[in-house]
Design a protein around this motif. Structure first.
Motif, mmCIF file in Angstrom:
data_model
loop_
_atom_site.group_PDB
_atom_site.id
_atom_site.type_symbol
_atom_site.label_atom_id
_atom_site.label_comp_id
_atom_site.label_asym_id
_atom_site.label_seq_id
_atom_site.Cartn_x
_atom_site.Cartn_y
_atom_site.Cartn_z
ATOM 1 N N LEU A 1 -17.757 -7.043 -12.025
ATOM 2 C CA LEU A 1 -19.091 -6.532 -12.378
ATOM 3 C C LEU A 1 -19.083 -5.657 -13.617
ATOM 4 O O LEU A 1 -20.040 -5.653 -14.377
ATOM 5 C CB LEU A 1 -19.714 -5.800 -11.173
ATOM 6 C CG LEU A 1 -19.347 -4.358 -10.910
ATOM 7 C CD1 LEU A 1 -20.612 -3.564 -10.677
ATOM 8 C CD2 LEU A 1 -18.483 -4.263 -9.684
ATOM 9 N N LEU A 2 -17.975 -4.967 -13.881
ATOM 10 C CA LEU A 2 -17.938 -4.093 -15.052
ATOM 11 C C LEU A 2 -17.693 -4.901 -16.327
ATOM 12 O O LEU A 2 -18.481 -4.865 -17.264
ATOM 13 C CB LEU A 2 -16.833 -3.044 -14.876
ATOM 14 C CG LEU A 2 -16.887 -1.777 -15.754
ATOM 15 C CD1 LEU A 2 -15.866 -0.767 -15.271
ATOM 16 C CD2 LEU A 2 -16.692 -2.030 -17.216
ATOM 17 N N LEU A 3 -16.587 -5.635 -16.355
ATOM 18 C CA LEU A 3 -16.200 -6.315 -17.589
ATOM 19 C C LEU A 3 -17.136 -7.476 -17.915
ATOM 20 O O LEU A 3 -17.173 -7.958 -19.038
ATOM 21 C CB LEU A 3 -14.756 -6.809 -17.481
ATOM 22 C CG LEU A 3 -13.717 -5.691 -17.276
ATOM 23 C CD1 LEU A 3 -12.313 -6.277 -17.147
ATOM 24 C CD2 LEU A 3 -13.752 -4.690 -18.426
ATOM 25 N N ASP A 4 -17.917 -7.925 -16.926
ATOM 26 C CA ASP A 4 -18.829 -9.035 -17.124
ATOM 27 C C ASP A 4 -20.274 -8.565 -17.267
ATOM 28 O O ASP A 4 -21.190 -9.383 -17.224
ATOM 29 C CB ASP A 4 -18.715 -9.997 -15.921
ATOM 30 C CG ASP A 4 -18.642 -11.443 -16.388
ATOM 31 O OD1 ASP A 4 -18.648 -11.655 -17.623
ATOM 32 O OD2 ASP A 4 -18.575 -12.338 -15.529
ATOM 33 N N ASN A 5 -20.463 -7.253 -17.443
ATOM 34 C CA ASN A 5 -21.838 -6.748 -17.431
ATOM 35 C C ASN A 5 -22.602 -7.221 -18.662
ATOM 36 O O ASN A 5 -22.020 -7.426 -19.730
ATOM 37 C CB ASN A 5 -21.831 -5.217 -17.354
ATOM 38 C CG ASN A 5 -21.650 -4.582 -18.705
ATOM 39 O OD1 ASN A 5 -22.593 -4.426 -19.466
ATOM 40 N ND2 ASN A 5 -20.398 -4.225 -19.025
ATOM 41 N N LYS A 6 -23.890 -7.389 -18.485
ATOM 42 C CA LYS A 6 -24.708 -7.890 -19.599
ATOM 43 C C LYS A 6 -25.649 -6.799 -20.108
ATOM 44 O O LYS A 6 -26.675 -7.077 -20.723
ATOM 45 C CB LYS A 6 -25.545 -9.095 -19.121
ATOM 46 C CG LYS A 6 -24.710 -10.258 -18.581
ATOM 47 C CD LYS A 6 -24.130 -11.111 -19.704
ATOM 48 C CE LYS A 6 -23.426 -12.344 -19.200
ATOM 49 N NZ LYS A 6 -22.109 -12.043 -18.593
ATOM 50 N N LEU A 7 -25.254 -5.542 -19.833
ATOM 51 C CA LEU A 7 -26.144 -4.442 -20.221
ATOM 52 C C LEU A 7 -26.191 -4.251 -21.736
ATOM 53 O O LEU A 7 -25.162 -4.295 -22.399
ATOM 54 C CB LEU A 7 -25.632 -3.131 -19.594
ATOM 55 C CG LEU A 7 -26.269 -2.704 -18.275
ATOM 56 C CD1 LEU A 7 -26.006 -3.737 -17.204
ATOM 57 C CD2 LEU A 7 -25.714 -1.344 -17.859
ATOM 58 N N ALA B 1 -22.905 4.062 -14.609
ATOM 59 C CA ALA B 1 -23.994 3.392 -15.335
ATOM 60 C C ALA B 1 -24.364 2.085 -14.625
ATOM 61 O O ALA B 1 -25.550 1.759 -14.468
ATOM 62 C CB ALA B 1 -23.564 3.117 -16.775
ATOM 63 N N LEU B 2 -23.342 1.349 -14.168
ATOM 64 C CA LEU B 2 -23.610 0.088 -13.469
ATOM 65 C C LEU B 2 -24.332 0.326 -12.146
ATOM 66 O O LEU B 2 -25.284 -0.395 -11.801
ATOM 67 C CB LEU B 2 -22.289 -0.650 -13.199
ATOM 68 C CG LEU B 2 -21.561 -1.183 -14.441
ATOM 69 C CD1 LEU B 2 -20.153 -1.623 -14.086
ATOM 70 C CD2 LEU B 2 -22.353 -2.331 -15.060
ATOM 71 N N ALA B 3 -23.874 1.351 -11.418
ATOM 72 C CA ALA B 3 -24.475 1.639 -10.113
ATOM 73 C C ALA B 3 -25.955 1.980 -10.270
ATOM 74 O O ALA B 3 -26.795 1.563 -9.461
ATOM 75 C CB ALA B 3 -23.723 2.773 -9.432
ATOM 76 N N ILE B 4 -26.277 2.748 -11.337
ATOM 77 C CA ILE B 4 -27.678 3.120 -11.569
ATOM 78 C C ILE B 4 -28.488 1.880 -11.945
ATOM 79 O O ILE B 4 -29.597 1.671 -11.458
ATOM 80 C CB ILE B 4 -27.765 4.186 -12.688
ATOM 81 C CG1 ILE B 4 -27.197 5.524 -12.174
ATOM 82 C CG2 ILE B 4 -29.201 4.363 -13.169
ATOM 83 C CD1 ILE B 4 -27.899 6.114 -10.973
ATOM 84 N N GLN B 5 -27.905 1.037 -12.807
ATOM 85 C CA GLN B 5 -28.611 -0.158 -13.265
ATOM 86 C C GLN B 5 -28.890 -1.122 -12.103
ATOM 87 O O GLN B 5 -29.997 -1.623 -11.936
ATOM 88 C CB GLN B 5 -27.772 -0.843 -14.356
ATOM 89 C CG GLN B 5 -28.226 -2.237 -14.724
ATOM 90 C CD GLN B 5 -29.571 -2.219 -15.447
ATOM 91 O OE1 GLN B 5 -29.974 -1.182 -15.976
ATOM 92 N NE2 GLN B 5 -30.267 -3.347 -15.454
ATOM 93 N N MET B 6 -27.842 -1.359 -11.265
ATOM 94 C CA MET B 6 -28.050 -2.371 -10.205
ATOM 95 C C MET B 6 -28.632 -1.794 -8.924
ATOM 96 O O MET B 6 -29.111 -2.547 -8.072
ATOM 97 C CB MET B 6 -26.778 -3.176 -9.916
ATOM 98 C CG MET B 6 -25.495 -2.415 -9.855
ATOM 99 S SD MET B 6 -24.042 -3.489 -10.051
ATOM 100 C CE MET B 6 -24.111 -4.401 -8.542
ATOM 101 N N GLY B 7 -28.604 -0.475 -8.784
ATOM 102 C CA GLY B 7 -29.139 0.146 -7.570
ATOM 103 C C GLY B 7 -28.033 0.358 -6.549
ATOM 104 O O GLY B 7 -27.099 -0.449 -6.440
ATOM 105 N N ALA B 8 -28.155 1.472 -5.805
ATOM 106 C CA ALA B 8 -27.096 1.896 -4.879
ATOM 107 C C ALA B 8 -26.762 0.823 -3.846
ATOM 108 O O ALA B 8 -25.598 0.542 -3.579
ATOM 109 C CB ALA B 8 -27.489 3.196 -4.193
ATOM 110 N N GLU B 9 -27.794 0.196 -3.275
ATOM 111 C CA GLU B 9 -27.562 -0.756 -2.187
ATOM 112 C C GLU B 9 -26.718 -1.937 -2.642
ATOM 113 O O GLU B 9 -25.752 -2.326 -1.991
ATOM 114 C CB GLU B 9 -28.903 -1.272 -1.624
ATOM 115 C CG GLU B 9 -29.613 -0.271 -0.729
ATOM 116 C CD GLU B 9 -28.708 0.265 0.389
ATOM 117 O OE1 GLU B 9 -28.051 -0.542 1.064
ATOM 118 O OE2 GLU B 9 -28.641 1.510 0.559
#
Lengths: 185, 600
Positions: free
Chosen positions: B180-186, B379-387
């Motif tokens: 999820l980190l290295l493949d992020n599209k943010l 940053a990823l957790a905030i973007q995708m949401g905690a759940e």
């Protein structure tokens, strides 16, 4: 049959000073009149106190001073072979102490300075009589040459510290030098 | 490099001026003087001290603390071979020997003409493309005999570093598995906008709910840390990113800062929003000096896009900026409180904790200090949401983890997995064969052997900062442990006696065993030393310094026993040899002039 009651058997103790100043032995004598009850519990083998030259099988060996020459090594090994418990006593035995201050100098230049360069010794030479023990290139604490079981720090450790340590050992307790018996200044 | 090192007053003034004559910037000032003149002369130290109005002893004590600062003239070319076990396994020792021969210089000394010095340094974070070296602070990777010879020629011809082949300095990311980190599209600003929608207070709640834990190894819950910092008394607060990636075998932060720096800064910025901080610092290890300019360019780009600076994304109360602080070669600065001391321009000596940085951090003010990867994950957790975030990984270790794989495998590099992956799976993915042992999380971590490869990476079982060093059955695990023990002895900060003396004693014992003088008594002594270090060291360095020995003793005891003399005790030195000088001076060779080494 094993008897559970503690029946004091006279322990044999040997002591010696290697590259030391006998200060730890003098401090040992500072236990003063307590040496009399101590003699009910122990018997001295090789020691400056008895002038016995070689030690036989002993329970405890007490050595002050570090290792600065070949003879020190022989004496230390004799103690290790014969003593069940070997104790390094005082700063020189524990760390090399004052004699180890020569460790940052080359032994050759020390000998040259003392016997050849220094005025006063006309036609001097470096003593080479086989009777004399050869100095090691460095002074070592005891535990770098043989296994040591206990250490009593201090320069010298006080008579009280030595008394406490020995009486603990004789009573079969792990020796502990509590408050006031070890000083750090 | 000039010969009148440090005496150029004008230059010194410029450097001091750039740092506002601030004693808190002492380390940065010293670093720049070092870069300019090759070393920091006594004269320069005197001037700096008087200009900054600090005692001279303080300036010198800082200058002498860090490995990469020199208070004596060194070679015009300073070559440092990375000395991690993975570099050695790739032949670094032989390469260094050859280079010393080629350039007629002894290791650790400066050549007669002052041209070059060659020495070793702790792991430079290039384990997946080693053996590696630093030349005047610049990383060079993938060393071969040919490359080392070419470097020797360039040095002999005094070719400026700038004119060396660019390929020498190429550092690859070697990303082998993305998650999820290295493949992020943010895109830059995406996570920040999501955070602004949530609102400052809710960021902390979301991070808490995501279960995010620190990625530096200790695994402290990030949400709790940010909450404590947010609630701490005081108006001035800081965000600090720990990029002092010094644990041998770890290089994931280097990759993140090379190719995902925007995400790191994004995480820092939303942390600032969450805790109410105005200033951020990135503490970049000196070995990654080459990343400074690219990172500064990214910071500038973010300022231009209003993602940093004043009124970020138009929010009236949201001012935050990031400065980069360079380290100078000190592993201990990876410890958070030592890092803060270093950031304040002091020696990197760990503080007493508590109080913790969240209340008394940088400048004794509340500070949220996290690992590079932690900020990315936040940053990823905030973007995708905690759940959604919480659904990845395991119950107590949520999200993904970057693993730095090096050692005996055909595909070393960066692997991203959800937490809970087994050691065996990682070994399989990197193609490792005949694996004897894996060192998890670096020398201070855990060494596991076959039989345990089913264990899982995560805080429930094997916590890790990411290092994953593979050793196959051709490796001698005693030498692995000895390399790690030397590392700790070198990196002890010297502040507390148990660690300063204990790590050196441990090193001497391991060297004694290596030289064939060891006895079972020495193995017992290691266990005694471990007790002393664990119970009385000031910080984690001393507490973990015995781990490599204890773990390898547990799994690979015969590797030690094979080297022991079967005696109760042996001196570490040759007793008869110690009489040689006296024999020479007296001309004696009789039996009394010798010591039999067999006798005990």
């Amino acid at each position: 049959m094993n008897d559970i009651t503690h029946r004091p058997k006279k322990l044999k103790i040997a002591t010696t000073s290697l590259a030391g100043c006998f200060g730890c032995h003098m401090s040992f004598l500072d236990i003063d009149e307590r040496i009399l009850p101590l003699l009910d519990l122990i018997e001295f083998d090789r020691s400056p106190i008895t002038d016995i030259k070689h030690c036989g099988p002993c329970d405890i060996g007490l050595i002050e001073g570090g290792i600065c020459n070949a003879e020190n090594v022989h004496v230390l090994r004799e103690f290790r072979r014969n003593c069940k418990i070997l104790i390094s006593i005082g700063a020189c035995a524990v760390t090399g102490g004052l004699p180890a201050q020569r460790n940052h100098l080359d032994l050759g230049s020390c000998l040259t300075e003392v016997y050849l360069t220094e005025p006063g010794l006309a036609h001097g030479h470096i003593p080479n009589d086989p009777e004399l023990p050869l100095p090691l290139d460095k002074v070592h604490p005891l535990h770098e040459v043989v296994k040591i079981d206990y250490f009593i720090p201090g320069c010298p450790p006080s008579g009280d510290a030595i008394w406490k340590f020995l009486t603990d050992l004789i009573a079969g307790k792990t020796p502990e030098l509590g408050h006031g018996l070890i000083k750090y200044d | 490099m000039s010969d009148n090192a440090g005496s150029n007053t004008a230059h010194l003034e410029t450097i001091l001026g750039c740092h506002d004559h601030d004693p808190g910037k002492l380390l940065q000032i010293l670093r720049e003087i070092q870069e300019q003149y090759g070393h920091i002369s006594p004269d320069a130290i005197t001037r700096i001290a008087s200009q900054l109005a600090i005692p001279r002893a303080r300036a010198e004590s800082v200058a002498s603390f860090y490995s990469f600062l020199h208070i004596k003239p060194d070679g015009a070319y300073r070559v440092l071979f990375s000395d991690n076990i993975t570099d050695r396994m790739l032949g670094s020792e032989e390469l260094m020997r050859r280079m010393c021969q080629q350039l007629w210089v002894e290791p650790g000394k400066v050549s007669e003409d002052g041209l070059v010095s060659i020495n070793t340094t702790s792991c430079t974070g290039m384990c997946d493309q080693g053996p590696a070296m630093l030349v005047n602070g610049r990383a060079i990777t993938r060393l071969t005999h040919q490359r080392v010879q070419e470097i020797g020629h360039l040095i002999r011809n005094r070719t400026p570093l700038a004119d060396w082949p660019a390929d020498f300095f190429r550092v690859d990311d070697n990303i082998r598995r993305k998650g999820l980190l290295l493949d992020n599209k943010l895109a830059p600003g995406d996570a920040l906008r999501a955070a602004l929608t949530l609102g400052a207070a809710n960021i902390v709640e979301a991070i808490k709910a995501s279960g995010l834990r620190g990625r530096g190894g200790a695994g402290f819950p990030t949400g709790l840390k940010w909450e404590a910092c947010r609630n701490a008394a005081g108006i001035t607060k800081h965000v600090v990113c720990n990029a002092d990636e010094g644990e041998p075998g770890t290089f994931k932060d280097r990759v993140l800062l090379t190719s995902y720096a925007d995400l790191v800064f994004e995480g820092m910025t939303l942390a600032a929003l969450a805790v109410g901080a105005q200033q951020g610092y990135l503490y970049l290890r000196g070995e990654y000096r080459y990343l400074l300019e690219p990172l500064q360019a990214i910071l500038q780009r973010r300022r231009d896009k209003n993602l940093l600076g004043e009124k970020i994304l138009g929010q009236p109360e949201f001012d935050f900026d990031i400065a980069i602080h360079l380290g100078a070669g000190a592993y201990i600065c990876g410890e958070e409180s030592a890092l803060i001391e270093s950031l304040e321009g002091k020696r990197g000596v760990p503080r007493n904790r508590p109080p913790f940085p969240v209340t008394h951090g940088y400048m004794q003010q509340p500070t949220a200090l996290d690992n590079v990867e932690t900020f990315c994950q936040a940053a990823l957790a905030i973007q995708m949401g905690a759940e959604k975030y919480k659904a990845i990984g395991t119950t107590k270790s949520t999200g993904s983890k970057l693993i730095s794989v090096s050692g005996d495998c055909p595909r070393p590099g960066i692997y991203e997995y959800p937490f809970g992956v087994s050691v065996r799976d990682v070994l399989q993915d990197c193609g490792a064969a005949n694996t004897r042992a894996v060192q998890i999380s670096g020398p201070s971590g855990i060494c596991i052997a076959e039989g345990e490869f089913g264990r899982k990476l995560g805080f429930e079982d094997l916590p890790t900062a990411g290092a994953f060093m593979v050793f196959d059955d051709s490796r001698d695990m005693f030498e692995v442990a000895r390399n790690f023990v030397h590392f700790f002895a070198h990196e002890s900060c010297g502040f507390c006696t148990p660690c300063r003396v204990g790590t050196s004693m441990l090193k001497q014992t391991m060297d004694k065993i290596a030289a064939g003088h060891g006895t079972s008594h020495d193995l017992n002594e290691v266990e005694n030393l471990d007790r002393v270090l664990q119970t009385s060291s000031h910080c984690g360095l001393g507490r973990t310094a015995c781990n490599p020995v204890l773990h390898t003793l547990k799994h690979f005891r015969p590797a030690y026993e094979n080297r022991l003399k079967s005696l109760d005790f042996e001196p570490a030195f040759d007793l008869d040899g110690a009489l040689a000088r006296a024999r020479q001076m007296t001309g004696r060779d009789d039996t009394g002039a010798h010591l039999n080494t067999e006798e005990t």
